[in-house]
Motif scaffolding. Structure first.
Motif: not given
Length: 164
Positions: A7, A42, A46, A105, A108, A119, A121, A134
């Motif tokens: 993230d 990523s 992002v 988000d 992602l 993921v 974050t 998220i």
């Protein structure tokens, strides 16, 4: 071998707090090296957030992002409905939903669904109707997620001092 999707807050908080370029360059090199091993990634959205500025992080993202930031392709787009269906079936306010669909988000999580990445974050799940987090969406869609510290420990990252 696990692979990870980072993230934007991992990069931003890394630069601003935990892994400043001036005192912890090893973190940034670890990201580059782990990306070269096809382990850390990523996404393009992002990258858009990171490169919109004019600072050390935006320069780093432009210089090192050619393989790090994955494009949104047809396999990712195929997951948009799953993410949007889950979000719209919850009790979030309309403004929160609208914002979520416009930020990285949303993409992602679609990338993670398409690729099976974990993921990463700094966000923490929260029961808020005003902001979609998220981790909440990951839990709802059965997508693995973790903090950057968990990822670094699992991958046995070591940032040790060399000769002064």
């Amino acid at each position: 071998m696990s692979s990870y999707l980072l993230d934007s807050n991992v990069f931003i908080q890394g630069k601003n707090l935990h892994y400043g370029f001036d005192f912890c360059p090893a973190f940034w090199q670890w990201l580059v090296d782990s990306n070269a091993r096809q382990q850390v990634f990523s996404i393009d959205k992002v990258a858009d957030e990171l490169t919109s500025g004019d600072d050390e992080l935006s320069s780093w993202a432009r210089d090192h992002g050619h393989n790090l930031f994955r494009p949104t392709d047809a396999s990712v787009a195929a997951q948009f409905n799953a993410v949007s269906d889950w979000v719209t079936q919850q009790q979030y306010e309309a403004a929160a939903i609208s914002t979520f669909f416009q930020v990285a988000d949303f993409y992602l999580i679609a990338h993670a669904l398409a690729s099976g990445h974990i993921v990463v974050t700094h966000e923490i799940a929260a029961n808020s109707r005003k902001r979609i987090k998220i981790p909440n969406v990951c839990i709802g869609l059965n997508v693995r997620f973790m903090t950057p510290y968990e990822m670094l420990r699992i991958e046995k990252a070591r940032f040790v001092l060399g000769p002064a």
